[in-house]
Scaffold this active site. Structure first.
Site, PDB file in Angstrom:
ATOM      1  N   LYS A 192       0.842  -1.198   0.000  1.00 63.58           N
ATOM      2  CA  LYS A 192       0.000   0.000   0.000  1.00 63.58           C
ATOM      3  C   LYS A 192       0.876   1.247   0.000  1.00 63.58           C
ATOM      4  CE  LYS A 192      -3.860  -2.316   2.195  1.00 63.58           C
ATOM      5  NZ  LYS A 192      -4.509  -2.767   3.423  1.00 63.58           N
TER       6      LYS A 192
ATOM      7  N   GLN B  55      -4.854  -1.430   9.565  1.00 64.51           N
ATOM      8  CA  GLN B  55      -4.664  -2.760   8.973  1.00 64.51           C
ATOM      9  C   GLN B  55      -5.225  -3.812   9.926  1.00 64.51           C
ATOM     10  OE1 GLN B  55      -3.397  -3.334   5.814  1.00 64.51           O
ATOM     11  NE2 GLN B  55      -4.005  -5.459   6.175  1.00 64.51           N
TER      12      GLN B  55
ATOM     13  N   ASP C  22     -11.175   3.080   4.082  1.00 65.84           N
ATOM     14  CA  ASP C  22     -11.528   1.659   3.977  1.00 65.84           C
ATOM     15  C   ASP C  22     -13.049   1.471   3.915  1.00 65.84           C
ATOM     16  OD1 ASP C  22      -9.787  -0.390   3.624  1.00 65.84           O
ATOM     17  OD2 ASP C  22      -9.230  -0.610   5.735  1.00 65.84           O
TER      18      ASP C  22
END
Ligand code: NAP
Length: 284
Positions: free
Chosen positions: A51, A95, A118
């Site tokens: 990422k 994460q 997200d």
């Protein structure tokens, strides 16, 4: 037709990069993504590294905040609150999975929904379900873009989504309902999965079971999107396969995503796209 996720992801990243170049010419502040990584889960470390590399490649500010797995929930929440206030940070990503002593929902709910790239915050989940503008979780967003590249008008089509996770199955359902598909969601308690699959013009497999969907499950001419990432032993070494038995299903499907090289590359590209969207929303 094999849907080349790498190609679509590359095109999306190129589009993002050119928009960031334009922003850099006009503004001091450029889009910034911060990823929070807790513990030393090897797969998470690889995802985070990818990422970060992709964010740098398109010219974004990107940083990773690493914490030991012993960090308290309260400390993590304090970190998120600081990032919410930081004008250089437009996207915040935690994460997952987090260590067991931390309630992931509590931490996610602390993220400012405007920076929730997200799309896991309840505000974004709710907005997506009532058809308002929202952040859409990156993997289903990637699936949606690939699907629309194959067929623009999905209205009235029967879609089967296998898997009902908050990450994949549920947001995918909302996206396809918005397209006027007739959506069926299957899960581990579903009976007659093969029968349901045979009725579907669109199959989205987000299960986590290697090669679950077989050729004789799929209607001829269906579009098949395989979200699964499963590591299996193959001839003495390990190999990544999807939730779809690619070789048998490709003979029946009109279009199919491979694993690897299908949905996977789109996930990160969509994260960058969401971060750019966050920047635009915040500065508009
Ligand atoms: P998850 O949270 O474990 O959810 C799996 C879903 O599949 C659940 O709803 C479960 O049902 C259902 N299920 C399990 N066994 C089943 C069966 N035999 N028949 C029908 N449904 C069944 O998984 P996830 O996070 O959504 O991830 C799914 C897969 O996508 C995994 O392989 C993951 O690695 C992969 N993934 C890929 C990407 C990418 O970028 N390509 C991103 C994220 C995840 P219940 O709800 O009843 O338990």
């Amino acid at each position: 037709m094999i849907i080349d996720g790498k190609k679509f992801a590359k095109a999306l990243r190129a589009k993002i990069k050119s928009q960031i170049l334009k922003i850099k010419k006009r503004k001091k502040l450029i889009p910034g993504l911060t990823v929070i990584l807790v513990g030393d889960h090897p797969a998470s470390a690889i995802y985070v590294k990818n990422k970060q590399l992709s964010a740098k490649e398109v010219g974004m500010n990107s940083s990773v905040l690493r914490f030991k797995s012993s960090i308290s929930q309260q400390k993590l929440i304090t970190v998120v609150k600081k990032l919410n206030k930081n004008p250089r940070v437009h996207g915040i990503l935690i994460q997952l999975p987090l260590p067991k002593h931390i309630n992931s929902n509590s931490v996610i709910e602390t993220i400012n929904p405007l920076k929730d790239v997200d799309g896991f915050h309840a505000t974004n989940v709710g907005n997506l379900s009532i058809g308002k503008d929202s952040f859409v979780p990156c993997t289903p967003l990637g699936c949606y873009i690939l699907l629309k590249s194959i067929k623009k008008n999905l209205s009235g089509l029967n879609a089967l989504i296998i898997g009902r996770s908050n990450l994949n199955g549920k947001p995918m359902t909302q996206l396809l309902l918005k397209e006027d598909c007739t959506v069926t969601i299957a899960h581990s308690k579903t009976k007659n999965l093969k029968h349901l699959c045979r009725q579907a013009a669109i199959v989205i497999a987000a299960v986590g079971r290697a090669k679950l969907v077989k050729g004789d499950w799929v209607k001829r001419g269906a579009i098949v999107i395989d979200v699964g990432i499963n590591r299996i032993n193959f001839k003495g070494s390990s190999k990544i396969v999807g939730d779809v038995d690619f070789e048998s299903v490709r003979k029946k499907a009109y279009a199919i995503t491979p694993v690897p090289g299908g949905v996977g590359p789109m996930t990160i590209a969509c994260l960058l796209n969401n971060t750019l969207k966050a920047y635009k929303n915040i500065h508009s």
